[in-house]
Design a protein around this motif. Structure first.
Motif, short mmCIF file in Angstrom:
data_model
loop_
_atom_site.label_atom_id
_atom_site.label_comp_id
_atom_site.label_asym_id
_atom_site.label_seq_id
_atom_site.Cartn_x
_atom_site.Cartn_y
_atom_site.Cartn_z
N PHE A 187 0.93 52.32 104.83
CA PHE A 187 1.95 51.54 105.55
C PHE A 187 1.60 51.47 107.05
O PHE A 187 1.70 50.40 107.67
CB PHE A 187 3.32 52.19 105.36
N LEU B 173 -1.10 49.09 107.55
CA LEU B 173 -0.58 47.73 107.41
C LEU B 173 0.11 47.29 108.71
O LEU B 173 0.00 46.13 109.13
CB LEU B 173 0.40 47.69 106.24
N VAL C 102 -0.85 44.07 110.85
CA VAL C 102 0.11 43.01 111.15
C VAL C 102 0.27 42.85 112.67
O VAL C 102 0.25 41.74 113.21
CB VAL C 102 1.48 43.32 110.49
N PHE D 50 -9.63 46.83 104.83
CA PHE D 50 -8.44 46.28 105.49
C PHE D 50 -8.82 45.37 106.66
O PHE D 50 -8.11 44.40 106.95
CB PHE D 50 -7.52 47.40 105.95
N THR E 257 -7.67 41.56 106.65
CA THR E 257 -6.91 41.00 107.77
C THR E 257 -7.60 39.75 108.34
O THR E 257 -6.95 38.73 108.57
CB THR E 257 -6.78 42.05 108.89
N MET F 23 -0.17 38.66 104.90
CA MET F 23 -0.76 39.99 104.78
C MET F 23 0.16 40.94 104.03
O MET F 23 -0.24 41.60 103.08
CB MET F 23 -0.98 40.55 106.19
N VAL F 24 1.42 40.97 104.49
CA VAL F 24 2.40 41.87 103.88
C VAL F 24 2.72 41.40 102.47
O VAL F 24 2.78 42.21 101.53
CB VAL F 24 3.67 41.94 104.76
N TYR G 238 0.01 42.07 99.92
CA TYR G 238 -0.10 43.50 99.62
C TYR G 238 1.04 43.95 98.70
O TYR G 238 0.81 44.56 97.66
CB TYR G 238 -0.08 44.29 100.93
N GLN H 213 -2.64 48.32 96.39
CA GLN H 213 -2.35 49.72 96.69
C GLN H 213 -2.89 50.65 95.59
O GLN H 213 -3.48 51.69 95.87
CB GLN H 213 -0.84 49.92 96.85
#
Lengths: 303, 251
Positions: free
Chosen positions: B57, B60, B64, B151, B155, B172-173, B176, B201
């Protein structure tokens, strides 16, 4: 010669953007003129190595456009047509970044960024965030980033686009100063004729991907045709008809002045002879300087 | 009463060798007596850290916050011609963006791993830990590099798909978490562990377990997860090669 191209062709699919372009560009400021879609921006991108020509060869300051695009980019400063900046930076950081990317040491790039920002007139605003800049300031900033690594030649793509008259004049003055006093050669792509006329000594006119004309501006004006302005008394209809029949281009202005573009085959005496034959009196007759607009219209074939 | 009038008494103790700075560590070790569990760093400890939802997280959030606009902003503000009018290759540009993002991600992965090892060595006072698990440093370094690379490319891929950093962040979120949601739905219905391959994940957890010598959560060979994640990375490279161009040529 600073730039030499031989038979360069480039196509976007079926559309030939450059069709056998052969040209030589010398020192000083040179204008790259043409209507929209003539291939001006494509030519600049080919010269910078952004686009690889389908056929043909070329040199920019001795660097091959096919094999040595990095060499070209070290000695060329490029000012793109579109608004472009990096959000979140101020002008100093922005300009210094591009100095560093060109190969300057960080401290030198920073010092140089201050210098060129002062030169282009952004000294007071150099710590402001770029998002707050006006259109004119952004144009100056683009010029600053093109100058930061002290290039030998500048490629300016539509440098006065989106500017008000005052901003346009200031940018043109800067360009004139760069080309005349700073020993930097300039290639200006534009479709605004007066910009080219004010700043350039030589000219390349592109039309539909081909070179329609090239050379010194003064020579191009002279060679193609002569322009005379006259006033006449009497019925001018037959006289003008006779001129047109002799392949002259004739224009009448609102204040009664007749502009006659004489081809190389005709002289002043022919005009007086036709006037006499048409029974009119010529009351005013002067040789006028041909404007770039006239040259452009004739070369490109538009009114 | 003034201090001079109190008189002077001798100190009855005897002097020792003097205090050395490292005695502080001994004191600290004394303080941590009973905290064996905390100090018992082993492969399972690494697996617990590297496979934790919290770590992913946080990564992430970095992606972001600082990664979504890396390419999207350049596309939006037409900056690419400025970059490429310099002696700069496409791989230099992408490499620079990749490096900037990977640096911050490695701060969350590689740096803690190194600190765990150093602290363990420090408090144990011997190299027995490394003798017991000689492969562990290579494992966590390899995993840190892999997950940070994955990652970073993930991204950059999503950032290059549009000109708006907000859309890139949402994408992105969404990519995922939606992959995880779909895994949950399918796994709930069919009870088939192979569905873990559709979740970003779960693939990361499977692979982290393989890297760190732990038992994977699902009975699916780790190589499949490796192939899935590698495929995403290869796709990212291919898309970036296509999207990062200074002049659009449609033939």
């Amino acid at each position: 010669m600073n730039i030499e191209l031989r038979d360069v062709q480039f196509s976007y699919g079926p559309v030939k953007a450059l069709d056998g372009v052969t040209l030589q560009i010398g020192e000083g400021a040179c204008g790259l003129l043409g209507p929209n879609g003539a291939g001006k921006s494509t030519l600049l991108k080919v010269l910078l190595g952004f686009l690889r020509p389908d056929t043909g060869e070329g040199l920019v300051l001795g660097h091959d456009i096919r094999k040595d695009s990095f060499g070209i980019r070290r000695v060329v400063g490029y000012m793109p047509e579109d608004d472009c900046f990096i959000p979140g930076l101020d002008a100093v950081a922005f300009t210094a970044l591009f100095g560093e990317l060109s190969g300057m040491p960080r401290a030198e790039a920073m010092k140089r960024a201050h210098d060129v920002l002062y030169y282009v007139g952004l000294g007071e605003a150099r710590y402001r965030n770029l998002e707050t800049y006006s259109a004119g300031m952004k144009q100056r900033l683009k010029l600053a980033q093109a100058l930061v690594h002290d290039p030998k030649i500048l490629f300016l793509d539509e440098p006065t686009a989106n500017l008000d008259p005052q901003g346009r004049t200031e940018i043109l003055e800067l360009i004139a100063d760069i080309s005349s006093k700073k020993d930097i050669h300039v290639l200006i792509s534009s479709h605004i004729l007066t910009d080219i006329e004010q700043t350039c000594g030589s000219l390349v006119i592109l039309n539909k991907g081909k070179v329609a004309a090239q050379g010194e501006l003064a020579a191009l004006r002279e060679v193609r045709f002569s322009l005379y302005e006259l006033k006449a008394k009497g019925e001018t209809g037959p006289f003008l008809e006779a001129l047109r029949h002799g392949e002259c281009r004739v224009e009448e202005t609102e204040d009664g002045i007749i502009k006659i573009y004489l081809p190389e085959a005709m002289g002043r005496r022919d005009v007086f002879r036709l006037a006499e034959e048409s029974g009119i009196q010529i009351r005013h007759f002067v040789k006028s300087r041909t404007s770039l607009e006239d040259l452009f219209a004739r070369t490109v074939g538009v009114d | 009463m003034a201090i001079a009038e109190r008189g002077y008494t001798h100190w009855p103790g005897s002097l020792e060798g003097g205090r050395r700075p490292w005695r502080v560590l001994e004191d600290f070790q004394e303080m941590l007596k009973g905290a064996d569990k905390f100090l018992h760093i082993n492969p399972a400890y690494f697996q617990a850290y590297y496979g934790s939802s919290f770590l992913i997280f946080m990564m992430l959030m970095i992606m972001v916050g600082s990664g979504s606009g890396l390419i999207a902003d350049d596309l939006r503000h037409n900056s690419l011609p400025l970059y490429f009018s310099r002696p700069l290759r496409k791989r230099d540009y992408v490499g620079g963006k990749f490096g900037a993002l990977a640096f911050f991600l490695l701060l969350l992965t590689l740096v803690p791993g190194i600190l765990f090892i150093l602290l363990k060595l420090l408090f144990a006072g011997s190299f027995a830990f490394l003798a017991d698990y000689p492969w562990l440093p290579f494992s966590f370094i390899g995993w840190s590099v892999f997950i940070s690379s994955f990652f970073s490319l993930y991204t950059l891929l999503l950032s290059s798909l549009g000109r708006n950093r907000r859309y890139a962040a949402i994408l992105m979120v969404a990519a995922y978490f939606l992959s995880d949601v779909f895994f949950g739905i399918f796994y709930g219905i069919f009870h088939e562990p192979a569905f873990c391959l559709i979740s970003v994940q779960m693939n990361l957890r499977q692979l982290s377990a393989a890297f760190l010598g732990a038992k994977p959560q699902f009975d699916v060979p780790w190589i499949y997860s490796f192939l899935v994640l590698s495929a995403v990375m290869v796709a990212a490279v291919l898309v970036l090669r296509r999207k990062i161009r200074v002049a659009e040529v449609i033939r």
